[in-house]
Design an enzyme around this catalytic site. Structure first.
Site, PDB file in Angstrom:
ATOM      1  N   ASP A 155       0.851  -1.197   0.000  1.00 34.67           N
ATOM      2  CA  ASP A 155       0.000   0.000   0.000  1.00 34.67           C
ATOM      3  C   ASP A 155       0.885   1.245   0.000  1.00 34.67           C
ATOM      4  O   ASP A 155       1.569   1.532   0.983  1.00 34.67           O
ATOM      5  CB  ASP A 155      -0.889   0.002   1.252  1.00 34.67           C
ATOM      6  CG  ASP A 155      -1.872   1.158   1.254  1.00 34.67           C
ATOM      7  OD1 ASP A 155      -2.995   0.984   0.758  1.00 34.67           O
ATOM      8  OD2 ASP A 155      -1.506   2.257   1.733  1.00 34.67           O
TER       9      ASP A 155
ATOM     10  N   TYR B 230       3.322   9.749  -0.517  1.00 34.51           N
ATOM     11  CA  TYR B 230       4.458   9.184   0.215  1.00 34.51           C
ATOM     12  C   TYR B 230       5.784   9.385  -0.526  1.00 34.51           C
ATOM     13  O   TYR B 230       6.858   9.218   0.054  1.00 34.51           O
ATOM     14  CB  TYR B 230       4.275   7.686   0.494  1.00 34.51           C
ATOM     15  CG  TYR B 230       2.986   7.294   1.176  1.00 34.51           C
ATOM     16  CD1 TYR B 230       2.191   8.232   1.839  1.00 34.51           C
ATOM     17  CD2 TYR B 230       2.549   5.973   1.169  1.00 34.51           C
ATOM     18  CE1 TYR B 230       0.994   7.867   2.454  1.00 34.51           C
ATOM     19  CE2 TYR B 230       1.361   5.596   1.786  1.00 34.51           C
ATOM     20  CZ  TYR B 230       0.580   6.555   2.412  1.00 34.51           C
ATOM     21  OH  TYR B 230      -0.599   6.184   3.012  1.00 34.51           O
TER      22      TYR B 230
ATOM     23  N   LYS C 205      -2.510   5.932  -4.383  1.00 37.17           N
ATOM     24  CA  LYS C 205      -3.596   6.887  -4.091  1.00 37.17           C
ATOM     25  C   LYS C 205      -3.309   8.242  -4.721  1.00 37.17           C
ATOM     26  O   LYS C 205      -2.152   8.684  -4.767  1.00 37.17           O
ATOM     27  CB  LYS C 205      -3.741   7.076  -2.575  1.00 37.17           C
ATOM     28  CG  LYS C 205      -3.693   5.797  -1.768  1.00 37.17           C
ATOM     29  CD  LYS C 205      -3.874   6.011  -0.277  1.00 37.17           C
ATOM     30  CE  LYS C 205      -3.528   4.751   0.500  1.00 37.17           C
ATOM     31  NZ  LYS C 205      -2.105   4.616   0.824  1.00 37.17           N
TER      32      LYS C 205
ATOM     33  N   HIS D  10      -7.219   9.770  -2.040  1.00 36.17           N
ATOM     34  CA  HIS D  10      -6.584   9.658  -0.725  1.00 36.17           C
ATOM     35  C   HIS D  10      -7.419  10.328   0.375  1.00 36.17           C
ATOM     36  O   HIS D  10      -7.573   9.782   1.462  1.00 36.17           O
ATOM     37  CB  HIS D  10      -5.188  10.284  -0.793  1.00 36.17           C
ATOM     38  CG  HIS D  10      -4.228   9.776   0.235  1.00 36.17           C
ATOM     39  ND1 HIS D  10      -2.874   9.695   0.008  1.00 36.17           N
ATOM     40  CD2 HIS D  10      -4.410   9.335   1.507  1.00 36.17           C
ATOM     41  CE1 HIS D  10      -2.277   9.220   1.088  1.00 36.17           C
ATOM     42  NE2 HIS D  10      -3.184   8.999   2.012  1.00 36.17           N
TER      43      HIS D  10
ATOM     44  N   LYS E  80       2.965  -1.026   8.822  1.00 37.58           N
ATOM     45  CA  LYS E  80       4.281  -0.585   8.316  1.00 37.58           C
ATOM     46  C   LYS E  80       5.352  -0.876   9.364  1.00 37.58           C
ATOM     47  O   LYS E  80       5.138  -0.678  10.564  1.00 37.58           O
ATOM     48  CB  LYS E  80       4.231   0.918   8.024  1.00 37.58           C
ATOM     49  CG  LYS E  80       5.588   1.559   7.773  1.00 37.58           C
ATOM     50  CD  LYS E  80       6.162   2.234   9.021  1.00 37.58           C
ATOM     51  CE  LYS E  80       7.536   2.822   8.798  1.00 37.58           C
ATOM     52  NZ  LYS E  80       8.143   3.321  10.068  1.00 37.58           N
TER      53      LYS E  80
ATOM     54  N   ARG F 253      10.074  -7.487  12.568  1.00 35.38           N
ATOM     55  CA  ARG F 253       8.672  -7.090  12.749  1.00 35.38           C
ATOM     56  C   ARG F 253       7.822  -7.420  11.528  1.00 35.38           C
ATOM     57  O   ARG F 253       6.627  -7.692  11.655  1.00 35.38           O
ATOM     58  CB  ARG F 253       8.592  -5.600  13.071  1.00 35.38           C
ATOM     59  CG  ARG F 253       9.024  -5.284  14.495  1.00 35.38           C
ATOM     60  CD  ARG F 253       8.992  -3.795  14.748  1.00 35.38           C
ATOM     61  NE  ARG F 253       9.254  -3.476  16.135  1.00 35.38           N
ATOM     62  CZ  ARG F 253       9.392  -2.232  16.599  1.00 35.38           C
ATOM     63  NH1 ARG F 253       9.295  -1.198  15.762  1.00 35.38           N
ATOM     64  NH2 ARG F 253       9.618  -2.017  17.867  1.00 35.38           N
TER      65      ARG F 253
ATOM     66  N   ASN G   7       4.477  -9.436  12.142  1.00 33.68           N
ATOM     67  CA  ASN G   7       3.161  -8.904  11.753  1.00 33.68           C
ATOM     68  C   ASN G   7       2.443  -9.793  10.738  1.00 33.68           C
ATOM     69  O   ASN G   7       1.250  -9.624  10.494  1.00 33.68           O
ATOM     70  CB  ASN G   7       3.312  -7.488  11.186  1.00 33.68           C
ATOM     71  CG  ASN G   7       3.818  -6.495  12.226  1.00 33.68           C
ATOM     72  OD1 ASN G   7       3.850  -6.786  13.419  1.00 33.68           O
ATOM     73  ND2 ASN G   7       4.244  -5.326  11.776  1.00 33.68           N
TER      74      ASN G   7
END
Ligand SMILES: NC(=O)c1ccc[n+]([C@@H]2O[C@H](COP(=O)([O-])OP(=O)(O)OC[C@H]3O[C@@H](n4cnc5c(N)ncnc54)[C@H](OP(=O)(O)O)[C@@H]3O)[C@@H](O)[C@H]2O)c1
Length: 300
Positions: free
Chosen positions: A64, A69, A94, A127, A251, A257, A261
């Site tokens: 995503d 960004y 987005k 967005h 994220k 991690r 996750n």
């Protein structure tokens, strides 16, 4: 919304690296989205290719990103470096807030495809609704996204941060219902009325900042349940989202991690644990991000 939990994996048999057994969620346009992905908000652009490649190697098959960004090019580079086929990775991006006018949206969409290095994205979103900008017109923006769906360059289209009135208006004025609505949700902000409205309209809810950017992980209720089920606080909160049927994409910059996750599909929370986590809801006061009804940020 249909959650096909446990029934299918995303192109599982064609993966170069072993994917996690992530369920897919059916969208109202006939396509399907992996319920768990990887978000790249605040991943620095120079690091994005390496970080996203690590996520793909860990087994994520859904990324995503967003024009805002500034790191779409890194995402595209990671997909190419991974050796995976384009079809094996679900890509969302987005529309940036400065590009809501139809001609600007068309140009910005072309720029996204170029930056990602792809012919089509799996999902393209508005967005933010920006109801106080553009003379209150987000309908012509939504109509413009329907062009990208019609010509096949966006396999699905949707919105982000749309409130009930915004959703009702675009559906009434265009007859096209978004496939998803990506909104802030975590145990401190359940966003339940928008979530319920999404479900009524057949829109899949995606939960952004699913662990409240880390803010819920130290809560004694969360750590208590984590201890009880022998999992980490992040896994407990992400599993809460999965059992609610929402789509999530936490994220992280670290490989450990990323794996943590992703390891959400070999345990379950009880109904009581689910209800206890939902009971942490503080209403709008629990938001980590802005209120979409007044948010009007246009990046320079
Ligand atoms: N549509 C929108 O308006 C919107 C807004 C915000 C976000 N999003 C999307 O949602 C995605 C996720 O949201 P987010 O990035 O804001 O926040 P998030 O995923 O809720 O949290 C990310 C933060 O939690 C930390 N973290 C991650 N995994 C952890 C773990 N297992 N244990 C402890 N800490 C952990 C990360 O630190 P490290 O990186 O140091 O590990 C980072 O600081 C974004 O990347 C983006 O794709 C969309």
């Amino acid at each position: 919304m249909v959650c096909d939990a446990g029934m299918t994996t995303f192109d599982a048999d064609r993966h170069a690296t072993e994917p996690a057994a992530v369920p897919t969620v059916s969208l109202n346009d006939g396509s399907a989205i992996p319920q768990l992905g990887f978000g790249v908000f605040q991943v620095p652009p120079p690091d994005t290719a390496d970080v996203t490649l690590a996520a793909l190697e860990a087994g994520y098959r859904h990324i995503d990103t967003a024009q805002m960004y500034g790191n779409e090019a890194g995402v595209g580079e990671a997909v190419r470096r991974s050796g995976l086929d384009r079809a094996q990775v679900y890509l969302t991006t987005k529309l940036n807030n400065g590009f809501h006018r139809p001609d600007e949206a068309r140009r910005a969409f072309d720029d996204s495809l170029t930056a990602l290095g792809v012919d089509a994205v799996d999902l393209f979103l508005i967005h933010w609704p920006l109801p106080t900008r553009y003379d209150g017109d987000f309908v012509s923006t939504w109509k413009t996204l329907t062009e990208f769906a019609a010509d096949g360059r966006a396999r699905s289209i949707g919105v982000s941060n749309f409130q009930i009135a915004h959703l009702d208006r675009i559906v009434a004025e265009t007859g096209v219902t978004p496939a998803v609505n990506q909104i802030e949700i975590h145990p401190y902000w359940g966003n339940e009325t928008v979530r319920a409205h999404d479900a009524e309209l057949g829109i899949v809810t995606e939960a952004w900042s699913p662990i409240a950017q880390g803010g819920v992980l130290g809560d004694p209720v969360v750590t208590g349940i984590a201890e009880a089920v022998g999992r980490t606080p992040a896994q407990v909160v992400l599993r809460w989202h999965i059992q609610r049927g929402d789509v999530v994409f936490p994220k992280t910059l670290t490989s450990a991690r990323m794996r943590e996750n992703l390891a959400l599909f070999d345990f379950e929370l009880s109904d009581e644990q689910m209800a206890t986590l939902s009971g942490l809801d503080r209403g709008p006061a629990g938001r980590t991000g802005p209120d979409p009804d007044v948010f009007d940020y246009i990046p320079r």
